[in-house]
Design a protein around this motif. Structure first.
Motif, short mmCIF file in Angstrom:
data_model
loop_
_atom_site.label_atom_id
_atom_site.label_comp_id
_atom_site.label_asym_id
_atom_site.label_seq_id
_atom_site.Cartn_x
_atom_site.Cartn_y
_atom_site.Cartn_z
N ASP A 9 2.16 -0.39 -9.36
CA ASP A 9 2.41 -0.77 -8.08
C ASP A 9 2.29 0.17 -7.12
O ASP A 9 3.28 1.18 -6.98
CB ASP A 9 3.85 -1.55 -7.92
N ALA A 12 4.82 0.71 -3.94
CA ALA A 12 6.09 1.13 -4.28
C ALA A 12 6.00 2.40 -4.98
O ALA A 12 7.07 2.80 -5.32
CB ALA A 12 6.76 -0.01 -5.09
N GLY A 13 5.03 2.72 -5.62
CA GLY A 13 4.83 4.13 -6.29
C GLY A 13 5.72 4.04 -7.74
O GLY A 13 6.47 4.94 -8.08
N ARG A 14 5.30 2.91 -8.31
CA ARG A 14 5.92 2.81 -9.76
C ARG A 14 5.18 1.86 -10.83
O ARG A 14 4.00 1.30 -10.42
CB ARG A 14 7.25 2.03 -9.64
N ILE A 15 5.38 1.94 -12.18
CA ILE A 15 4.93 1.51 -12.95
C ILE A 15 6.03 0.33 -13.54
O ILE A 15 7.26 0.80 -13.83
CB ILE A 15 4.63 2.18 -14.10
N SER A 16 5.65 -1.00 -13.47
CA SER A 16 6.53 -2.08 -13.90
C SER A 16 6.16 -2.44 -15.28
O SER A 16 5.05 -2.63 -15.86
CB SER A 16 6.48 -3.11 -13.04
N THR A 63 11.17 -0.39 -14.65
CA THR A 63 10.24 0.15 -13.77
C THR A 63 10.50 1.68 -14.14
O THR A 63 11.51 2.39 -14.34
CB THR A 63 10.49 -0.10 -12.19
N GLU A 64 9.23 2.40 -13.99
CA GLU A 64 9.19 3.71 -14.13
C GLU A 64 8.51 4.41 -12.76
O GLU A 64 7.65 3.94 -12.56
CB GLU A 64 8.18 4.17 -15.16
N PRO A 65 9.13 5.19 -12.17
CA PRO A 65 8.89 5.77 -10.63
C PRO A 65 7.37 6.77 -10.98
O PRO A 65 7.46 7.20 -12.12
CB PRO A 65 9.94 6.75 -10.42
N TRP A 66 6.49 6.63 -10.30
CA TRP A 66 5.28 7.65 -10.13
C TRP A 66 4.86 7.82 -8.67
O TRP A 66 4.33 7.04 -7.91
CB TRP A 66 4.19 6.66 -10.73
N ALA A 67 5.64 8.83 -8.04
CA ALA A 67 5.41 9.07 -6.71
C ALA A 67 4.12 9.55 -6.31
O ALA A 67 3.49 9.49 -5.33
CB ALA A 67 6.63 10.17 -6.33
#
Length: 133
Positions: A9, A12-16, A63-67
């Motif tokens: 995503d 949202a800067g994330r991996i779901s 979710t895992e953040p990935w900015a």
């Protein structure tokens, strides 16, 4: 265990992703994340314990953040989930990141230059034709 519905995503800067315990024991999963783009590695997070226990038959969405998602790239993400007893599962996702406003602006600029060139050539030809008469 199963790692399913992996998605990127960008907004949202994330991996779901979803984790599903298909076994008959409670699992304490560990997660590693790797992302590769056209020009090499973009993300490499070593395995870390997730703060949860996954009961048999249970599904959980995480979710895992990935900015620092890339602005322009083709990305392949691989999640590796492990747990005690030799449990190991992979989840994969791919995405293409294109900065559409910049692409649209560049295309509009190229179109304007082309149209301006066509108009200039037509005016020159008309001027030359009227001088020859």
């Amino acid at each position: 265990m199963r790692c399913a519905r992996v998605r990127l995503d960008a907004a949202a800067g994330r991996i779901s992703y979803d984790l599903v315990n298909r076994g008959n024991t409670v699992l304490e999963p560990r997660l590693a994340v790797r992302a590769d783009g056209l020009f090499g590695e973009l993300l490499d997070r070593k395995a870390r314990k997730l703060p949860l226990q996954l009961a048999p038959g249970r599904r959980i969405s995480l979710t895992e953040p990935w900015a620092s998602l890339p602005a322009l790239d083709s990305v392949d993400v691989r999640l590796t989930v492990t747990a005690a007893g030799g449990v190991r599962e992979h989840g994969d996702a791919s995405a293409r990141f294109v900065p559409w406003p910049a692409v649209g602006g560049g295309a509009a600029g190229a179109l304007a230059l082309t149209a301006g060139g066509v108009v200039a050539v037509r005016r020159r030809r008309r001027a030359e034709a009227s001088c020859e008469r």
